[in-house]
Scaffold this active site. Structure first.
Site, mmCIF file in Angstrom:
data_model
loop_
_atom_site.group_PDB
_atom_site.id
_atom_site.type_symbol
_atom_site.label_atom_id
_atom_site.label_comp_id
_atom_site.label_asym_id
_atom_site.label_seq_id
_atom_site.Cartn_x
_atom_site.Cartn_y
_atom_site.Cartn_z
ATOM 1 N N ASP A 48 0.834 -1.200 0.000
ATOM 2 C CA ASP A 48 0.000 0.000 0.000
ATOM 3 C C ASP A 48 0.869 1.249 0.000
ATOM 4 O OD1 ASP A 48 -2.438 1.618 0.386
ATOM 5 O OD2 ASP A 48 -1.539 2.010 2.340
ATOM 6 N N LYS B 161 -4.890 -1.733 5.371
ATOM 7 C CA LYS B 161 -4.274 -1.310 6.640
ATOM 8 C C LYS B 161 -5.144 -1.711 7.833
ATOM 9 C CE LYS B 161 -3.644 3.066 5.401
ATOM 10 N NZ LYS B 161 -3.671 3.249 3.940
#
Length: 433
Positions: A161, A187
């Site tokens: 990410d 996340k």
């Protein structure tokens, strides 16, 4: 399998297989796929979009691209809360201690803000002595002991990410709902909680400008959470105007404490109770969202949430006396007062303009490398619906650079619209998904 073929498939509107997505994510993280090919694929995704299945697969690959957090040692249903970001959004500082006071374990990892103000971690750093870094053992033990811990993201969490987001940021591919959802949810899932409450902002001061876009993003993130076996609820809330009166790190800590004392602005109080109430419900501490909200309101009014906030500050090395003495919190020594130029009612406050004004005082970041002035920001004296007279102070900009503060004050003035009639009240909470 090669990147050229994967780019071609998505460019032409095809659906990528799990193996093809895995090839891209693993190869890019490992440095085997160059930025120019990754950029081409991201642009193809931007225009052709991803299916729900592709989005869920991409989220999972990003989630497991690095370390993950194991919270199994902590008893109970751990509930995380995430906001998509807004102007004056200090709800975590209020919601986390409320939920913990109700017996819901809150083990939260937060990032630093990029934009109008700092993130939750920056706000907490305005409290003297507060430690945002704990060892994994200390983090888990604190949650087991007092029910709440909030720390900065550490270790090698979701490196895919980080790398993909950095590339999106410089290739004009940020505004894609699948990529936004995969970034947020990877996340949240890697952080190891059992349930997730999402506060999805909608309006001028938010990333999602329309209710339609906010709804689509919410539905997608809830679908990803469900796909991963996590109970997930999204609350769509209004961000056409700032939340509360304070915009800026230290200023927002002050306002959060006021709310925890049973005072504070009605809007931030209403949203905090709703979010904490849903956390109580997902955490098994209430039979319904409505009952959870009643319990959350009681925790505020009884002082239980404030007591938990003090305990939380002390556990992480901070000076809990800030709850009684705001002079312990930093505040810029330069200020610019903004005066109303006409009589009437405040009919609109442009949240985006206020956000940029706050950033210009030094309260926010333009790049991740920028430092934040914890004592800078904007304090609104008048909100939408308030009566004003010519010459009234409608807001004050604070900071430590006189030129920045004056510039921010001019920006604030442009954000206010004054009209002859008092505007009708709008709903703060738009939808729950």
């Amino acid at each position: 399998m090669n990147m050229e073929e994967i780019i071609r498939i998505k460019r032409d509107g095809g659906v990528l297989t799990p193996s093809e997505l895995k090839y891209f994510v693993h190869g890019y993280v490992a440095g085997e796929i160059p930025d120019y090919q990754a950029s081409a694929l991201l642009m193809a995704i931007y225009f052709q979009k991803l299916t729900g299945t592709e989005t869920a697969e991409l989220t999972g690959l990003m989630r497991y691209s690095g370390d993950t957090v194991d919270l199994s040692e902590i008893p109970g249903t751990k509930v995380d809360k995430h906001s998509t970001g807004g102007v004056g959004d200090k709800t975590t500082l209020i919601v986390a201690p409320i939920a913990a006071a109700l017996g819901v374990p809150v083990a939260k990892m937060s990032g630093r803000g990029l934009g109008f103000t700092g993130g939750t971690i920056d706000k907490l750093e305005a409290i003297p002595g507060f430690k945002i870094i704990l060892s994994p053992e200390e983090f888990i033990e604190q949650v087991k002991s007092i029910g709440v811990a909030v720390i900065g993201q550490s270790g090698n969490l979701t490196p895919a990410d980080k790398k993909i987001y950095a590339l999106r940021d410089v290739t004009a591919t940020i505004e894609n709902k699948s990529l936004i959802a995969a970034s947020i949810m990877s996340k949240k899932l890697a952080a190891g909680n059992d349930a997730i409450v999402l506060d999805v902002k909608c309006g001028k001061g938010a990333f999602m400008k329309t209710l339609e876009d906010a709804r689509a993003l919410s539905e997608l993130m809830v679908e990803i959470g469900d796909y991963a076996g996590k109970k997930t609820v999204a609350v769509i809330s209004d961000m056409n105007r700032p939340l509360g009166y304070a915009v800026g790190n230290s200023l927002e800590v002050r306002e959060a404490i006021e709310v925890l004392k049973g005072k504070g602005p009605d809007d931030i109080r209403e949203l905090s109770i709703k979010l904490a109430g849903i956390m109580a419900y997902l955490g098994g501490k209430s039979a319904s969202e409505e009952e959870g909200c009643s319990l959350a309101e009681y925790a505020l009014n009884s002082g239980q949430a404030l007591d938990k906030f003090r305990e939380f500050i002390k556990a992480q090395g901070g000076n809990q006396d800030v709850c009684d003495d705001f002079e312990l919190l930093p505040l810029g020594d330069k200020k610019a007062e903004v005066y109303a130029r006409e009589k009437g009612y405040v009919c609109e406050i442009d949240g985006e303009r206020i956000g940029f004004a706050s950033q210009h005082t030094g309260a926010g970041r333009k790049t991740k490398e920028d430092s934040v002035d914890l004592g800078a920001g904007i304090l609104l004296n008048k909100k939408v619906g308030d009566a004003v007279f010519k010459g009234d102070i409608i807001a004050t900009a604070f900071g430590n650079d006189v030129n920045k503060v004056k510039s921010a004050g001019n920006e604030v003035l442009k954000a206010y619209s004054i009209c002859d009639k008092k505007p009708e009240k709008t709903e703060l909470i738009k939808e729950i998904i």
